[in-house]
Scaffold this motif. Structure first.
Motif, mmCIF file in Angstrom:
data_model
loop_
_atom_site.group_PDB
_atom_site.id
_atom_site.type_symbol
_atom_site.label_atom_id
_atom_site.label_comp_id
_atom_site.label_asym_id
_atom_site.label_seq_id
_atom_site.Cartn_x
_atom_site.Cartn_y
_atom_site.Cartn_z
ATOM 1 N N PHE A 94 33.860 79.497 56.206
ATOM 2 C CA PHE A 94 33.700 79.839 57.613
ATOM 3 C C PHE A 94 32.365 80.542 57.837
ATOM 4 O O PHE A 94 31.966 81.420 57.060
ATOM 5 C CB PHE A 94 34.854 80.752 58.031
ATOM 6 C CG PHE A 94 34.702 81.408 59.369
ATOM 7 C CD1 PHE A 94 34.244 82.712 59.469
ATOM 8 C CD2 PHE A 94 35.017 80.730 60.534
ATOM 9 C CE1 PHE A 94 34.112 83.336 60.706
ATOM 10 C CE2 PHE A 94 34.893 81.340 61.772
ATOM 11 C CZ PHE A 94 34.437 82.650 61.853
ATOM 12 N N LEU A 95 31.680 80.151 58.895
ATOM 13 C CA LEU A 95 30.447 80.827 59.272
ATOM 14 C C LEU A 95 30.660 81.690 60.511
ATOM 15 O O LEU A 95 30.390 82.895 60.495
ATOM 16 C CB LEU A 95 29.341 79.815 59.558
ATOM 17 C CG LEU A 95 28.758 79.068 58.368
ATOM 18 C CD1 LEU A 95 27.754 78.026 58.850
ATOM 19 C CD2 LEU A 95 28.077 80.029 57.409
ATOM 20 N N VAL A 96 31.128 81.057 61.593
ATOM 21 C CA VAL A 96 31.155 81.762 62.863
ATOM 22 C C VAL A 96 32.156 81.113 63.800
ATOM 23 O O VAL A 96 32.442 79.927 63.705
ATOM 24 C CB VAL A 96 29.743 81.761 63.481
ATOM 25 C CG1 VAL A 96 29.331 80.340 63.870
ATOM 26 C CG2 VAL A 96 29.635 82.692 64.668
ATOM 27 N N ASN A 97 32.662 81.930 64.706
ATOM 28 C CA ASN A 97 33.559 81.483 65.756
ATOM 29 C C ASN A 97 32.976 81.931 67.094
ATOM 30 O O ASN A 97 32.487 83.073 67.204
ATOM 31 C CB ASN A 97 34.947 82.078 65.529
ATOM 32 C CG ASN A 97 35.853 81.901 66.728
ATOM 33 O OD1 ASN A 97 35.844 82.721 67.640
ATOM 34 N ND2 ASN A 97 36.598 80.826 66.737
ATOM 35 N N PHE A 98 33.059 81.087 68.110
ATOM 36 C CA PHE A 98 32.371 81.328 69.377
ATOM 37 C C PHE A 98 33.320 81.046 70.518
ATOM 38 O O PHE A 98 34.014 80.012 70.528
ATOM 39 C CB PHE A 98 31.168 80.374 69.432
ATOM 40 C CG PHE A 98 30.192 80.593 70.551
ATOM 41 C CD1 PHE A 98 30.236 79.809 71.695
ATOM 42 C CD2 PHE A 98 29.190 81.540 70.425
ATOM 43 C CE1 PHE A 98 29.311 79.975 72.712
ATOM 44 C CE2 PHE A 98 28.262 81.710 71.439
ATOM 45 C CZ PHE A 98 28.311 80.927 72.576
ATOM 46 N N TYR A 99 33.367 81.970 71.477
ATOM 47 C CA TYR A 99 34.266 81.788 72.619
ATOM 48 C C TYR A 99 33.669 82.456 73.832
ATOM 49 O O TYR A 99 33.159 83.582 73.744
ATOM 50 C CB TYR A 99 35.649 82.388 72.306
ATOM 51 C CG TYR A 99 36.553 82.526 73.509
ATOM 52 C CD1 TYR A 99 36.799 83.769 74.074
ATOM 53 C CD2 TYR A 99 37.146 81.407 74.080
ATOM 54 C CE1 TYR A 99 37.620 83.900 75.178
ATOM 55 C CE2 TYR A 99 37.974 81.531 75.187
ATOM 56 C CZ TYR A 99 38.206 82.777 75.729
ATOM 57 O OH TYR A 99 39.029 82.899 76.829
ATOM 58 N N ASN A 100 33.711 81.793 74.931
ATOM 59 C CA ASN A 100 33.270 82.359 76.211
ATOM 60 C C ASN A 100 31.856 82.920 76.118
ATOM 61 O O ASN A 100 31.570 83.986 76.663
ATOM 62 C CB ASN A 100 34.263 83.453 76.643
ATOM 63 C CG ASN A 100 34.135 83.798 78.103
ATOM 64 O OD1 ASN A 100 33.677 82.993 78.920
ATOM 65 N ND2 ASN A 100 34.512 85.016 78.449
ATOM 66 N N GLY A 101 31.017 82.201 75.416
ATOM 67 C CA GLY A 101 29.610 82.590 75.343
ATOM 68 C C GLY A 101 29.302 83.662 74.327
ATOM 69 O O GLY A 101 28.164 84.165 74.292
ATOM 70 N N LYS A 102 30.300 84.032 73.525
ATOM 71 C CA LYS A 102 30.071 85.134 72.586
ATOM 72 C C LYS A 102 30.538 84.781 71.188
ATOM 73 O O LYS A 102 31.496 84.025 71.023
ATOM 74 C CB LYS A 102 30.847 86.371 73.049
ATOM 75 C CG LYS A 102 30.483 86.898 74.412
ATOM 76 C CD LYS A 102 31.434 88.026 74.808
ATOM 77 C CE LYS A 102 31.226 88.421 76.266
ATOM 78 N NZ LYS A 102 32.227 89.402 76.713
#
Lengths: 112, 114
Positions: B45-53
């Motif tokens: 896993f690198l990154v998770n992104f939601y609602n612009g963040k």
């Protein structure tokens, strides 16, 4: 400690036989355990998943078992077919995070 | 089923250059992810992104990495500058919600840093 251990690393099964893959984990907050199937050159695809409130889930030839006390899960494939040849990953996540923690994968070969 | 697209499928660049990996997630999905896979082995896993963040990131998500999804277009992973150890296959995924919701994966972008 966030870690998921998977075995075996590779496995060869004769067509028609039963395949068994296993995983173990350490973080007791994990409550969602998906199994993904990945063919060469493709992204993983969800095969089957189980929540920690269950001990078994079946979908056709694929069954996943979950043992909360021992922190172990397994994937059973009955009547294994050459088309099942792929790499299989177990994964885990919990309510405290968004990420999936992945096992190292099992490369499965089904011989005709 | 729902499809996640990734562009390009293969990118070769020189160390130190910038690279942008593009992902077209499933249209109604709200959560987006990047994973790194080396030699067909463990997915990381690198990154998770939601609602612009960025909601969560791993230690593999170095300062040289950034993600964005401007105006609902591609979800991108930018690496600037690239390093040799960035060579891997990068998978984008998306899900309708977090937690027990299925993550759908794209076919991956193979990045080779020379």
């Amino acid at each position: 400690q966030q870690q998921v251990r998977q075995s075996p690393q590779s496995l060869t099964v004769w067509e028609g036989g039963t395949t068994v893959l296993t995983c173990s984990y350490e973080d007791s907050t994990f409550n969602y355990f998906p199994w993904y199937q990945q063919f060469p050159g493709e992204g993983p695809a969800l095969l089957i998943s189980i929540l920690s409130v269950s001990d078994k889930k079946e979908d056709g030839r694929f069954t996943t078992f979950f043992n909360k006390r021992e922190k172990k899960l397994s994937l059973h494939i009955i009547d294994s077919q050459p088309g099942d040849s792929a790499t299989y990953f177990c994964a885990a996540s919990g309510d405290s995070n968004y990420q999936l923690i992945w096992g190292s994968g099992t490369k499965l070969i089904i011989k005709p | 089923g729902p499809k996640v697209l990734q562009i390009p499928s293969h990118q070769i660049i020189d160390m130190g250059q910038m690279v942008t990996l593009n992902c077209d997630p499933v249209s109604n999905h709200l959560y987006f992810y990047w994973y790194k896979q080396i030699l067909g082995q463990q997915m990381e896993f690198l990154v998770n992104f939601y609602n612009g963040k960025v909601m969560e990131k791993s230690k593999l998500f170095k300062d040289q990495f950034s993600v964005e999804r401007p105006d609902g277009s591609y979800f991108t992973l930018k690496i600037q500058p690239t390093a040799l150890e960035d060579s891997a296959v990068y998978f984008c995924a998306s899900s309708l919600d977090r937690g027990y919701y299925e993550q759908y994966f794209g076919p991956g972008t193979r990045l080779t840093v020379l």
